[in-house]
Design a protein around this motif. Structure first.
Motif, short mmCIF file in Angstrom:
data_model
loop_
_atom_site.label_atom_id
_atom_site.label_comp_id
_atom_site.label_asym_id
_atom_site.label_seq_id
_atom_site.Cartn_x
_atom_site.Cartn_y
_atom_site.Cartn_z
N ALA A 206 -16.88 -0.76 35.50
CA ALA A 206 -15.84 0.27 35.41
C ALA A 206 -14.74 -0.13 34.43
N GLY A 207 -15.00 -1.15 33.62
CA GLY A 207 -14.03 -1.54 32.59
C GLY A 207 -13.05 -2.63 32.99
N TYR A 208 -13.30 -3.30 34.10
CA TYR A 208 -12.42 -4.38 34.53
C TYR A 208 -12.89 -5.71 33.98
N ARG A 209 -11.95 -6.58 33.69
CA ARG A 209 -12.26 -7.95 33.30
C ARG A 209 -11.88 -8.83 34.48
N PRO B 227 -8.60 -0.54 33.98
CA PRO B 227 -7.93 0.76 33.85
C PRO B 227 -6.95 1.07 34.98
N GLY B 228 -7.23 0.63 36.18
CA GLY B 228 -6.37 0.94 37.33
C GLY B 228 -5.22 -0.03 37.52
N GLY B 229 -5.08 -1.02 36.64
CA GLY B 229 -3.99 -1.98 36.75
C GLY B 229 -4.49 -3.40 36.87
N VAL B 230 -3.61 -4.27 37.37
CA VAL B 230 -3.92 -5.69 37.50
C VAL B 230 -3.87 -6.06 38.98
N TYR B 231 -4.93 -6.71 39.43
CA TYR B 231 -5.06 -7.10 40.84
C TYR B 231 -5.35 -8.59 40.91
N LEU B 232 -4.61 -9.30 41.75
CA LEU B 232 -4.88 -10.70 42.01
C LEU B 232 -5.65 -10.75 43.33
N VAL B 233 -6.93 -11.09 43.24
CA VAL B 233 -7.81 -11.00 44.40
C VAL B 233 -8.07 -12.40 44.97
N PHE B 234 -7.73 -12.57 46.24
CA PHE B 234 -8.01 -13.81 46.97
C PHE B 234 -9.34 -13.59 47.69
N ALA B 235 -10.39 -14.24 47.19
CA ALA B 235 -11.75 -13.91 47.61
C ALA B 235 -12.39 -14.98 48.49
N ALA C 275 -6.60 -1.43 24.98
CA ALA C 275 -5.71 -2.34 24.26
C ALA C 275 -4.82 -3.11 25.24
N ASP C 276 -4.32 -2.44 26.26
CA ASP C 276 -3.50 -3.11 27.28
C ASP C 276 -4.31 -4.17 28.01
N VAL C 277 -5.55 -3.83 28.36
CA VAL C 277 -6.41 -4.77 29.07
C VAL C 277 -6.64 -6.02 28.21
N ARG C 278 -6.97 -5.83 26.94
CA ARG C 278 -7.20 -6.98 26.04
C ARG C 278 -5.93 -7.82 25.91
N ARG C 279 -4.78 -7.17 25.77
CA ARG C 279 -3.52 -7.90 25.62
C ARG C 279 -3.22 -8.73 26.87
N LEU C 280 -3.43 -8.16 28.05
CA LEU C 280 -3.16 -8.89 29.29
C LEU C 280 -4.13 -10.05 29.48
N ILE D 165 -9.66 -0.17 44.54
CA ILE D 165 -9.28 -0.46 43.15
C ILE D 165 -9.86 0.59 42.21
N LEU D 166 -11.13 0.93 42.41
CA LEU D 166 -11.77 1.93 41.54
C LEU D 166 -11.17 3.33 41.73
N GLY D 167 -10.57 3.58 42.88
CA GLY D 167 -9.97 4.88 43.14
C GLY D 167 -8.57 5.04 42.58
N ARG D 168 -8.00 4.01 42.00
CA ARG D 168 -6.65 4.08 41.46
C ARG D 168 -6.66 4.86 40.15
N PRO D 169 -5.60 5.61 39.89
CA PRO D 169 -5.52 6.34 38.63
C PRO D 169 -5.40 5.38 37.45
N GLU D 170 -5.82 5.85 36.30
CA GLU D 170 -5.80 5.01 35.11
C GLU D 170 -4.37 4.69 34.71
N ALA D 171 -4.07 3.42 34.56
CA ALA D 171 -2.73 2.97 34.20
C ALA D 171 -2.73 2.16 32.91
N LEU D 172 -3.89 1.60 32.55
CA LEU D 172 -3.98 0.76 31.35
C LEU D 172 -5.11 1.27 30.45
#
Length: 174
Positions: free
Chosen positions: A58-61, A75-83, A163-168, A153-160
């Motif tokens: 879905a486009g997440y790194r 696309p939906g933002g940045v998430y810090l996941v404790f897995a 280019a934003d994803v690559r920069r982050l 996470i996949l249900g969140r609206p697009e926020a990035l």
């Protein structure tokens, strides 16, 4: 403390087996119970990363941010996941620690990432066991089972955008 409780459980099971059968059965049951505890402690825990891999499509790194910790940037933002997939108990404990303390630690780590990245980072704690809702909020921290967290996470609206994803991602690596 943990060893004392496990030893007491093994002894109690052994006494019950001895009462129902004979002393040899009691010793066998107690020994097998202790062996089970030892094996459970030595087998590595499951990692929630397997469930997170579906975010890539879905486009997440997914960036490793420590043991059992991932930064999901997409696309939906940045998430810090404790897995780590600690069990959650009805007494509001996650892996034996009060849920509020786990949430405080996750929020503090997310705040450090926010200072580095310059954007909002949502902390997500993955757990096993039953929750009252698919995704539970503890302050700004989300607590969920892996599949429910991915759906959220996949249900969140697009926020990035891309280019934003690559920069982050580059900012995280530096």
């Amino acid at each position: 403390m943990r060893f004392a409780v496990r030893g007491a459980v093994a002894a109690a099971l052994g006494v019950m087996a001895a009462g129902f059968l004979d002393w040899r059965a009691g010793v066998l049951v107690a020994g097998l119970t202790l062996l089970t505890y030892v094996l459970l402690d030595t087998v590595p825990r499951a990692d929630g990363a397997r469930s997170l891999r579906s975010l890539r499509g879905a486009g997440y790194r997914l960036l490793r941010d420590g043991p059992h910790r991932y930064l999901a940037v997409g696309p939906g933002g940045v998430y810090l996941v404790f897995a780590r997939l600690d069990p959650v108990s009805p007494s509001r404990r996650i892996g034996g620690v009060p849920a509020e303390r786990v949430a405080e630690r996750a929020a503090a780590h997310a705040a450090r990432q926010e200072r580095v990245l310059g954007t909002e980072v949502v902390p997500v704690v993955l757990v096993t066991g039953r929750l009252p809702e698919p995704v539970v909020r503890l302050g700004r921290v989300l607590v969920a089972r892996p599949r429910d967290a991915v759906r959220h996470i996949l249900g969140r609206p697009e926020a990035l955008d891309d280019a934003d994803v690559r920069r982050l991602v580059e900012r995280h690596r530096s």
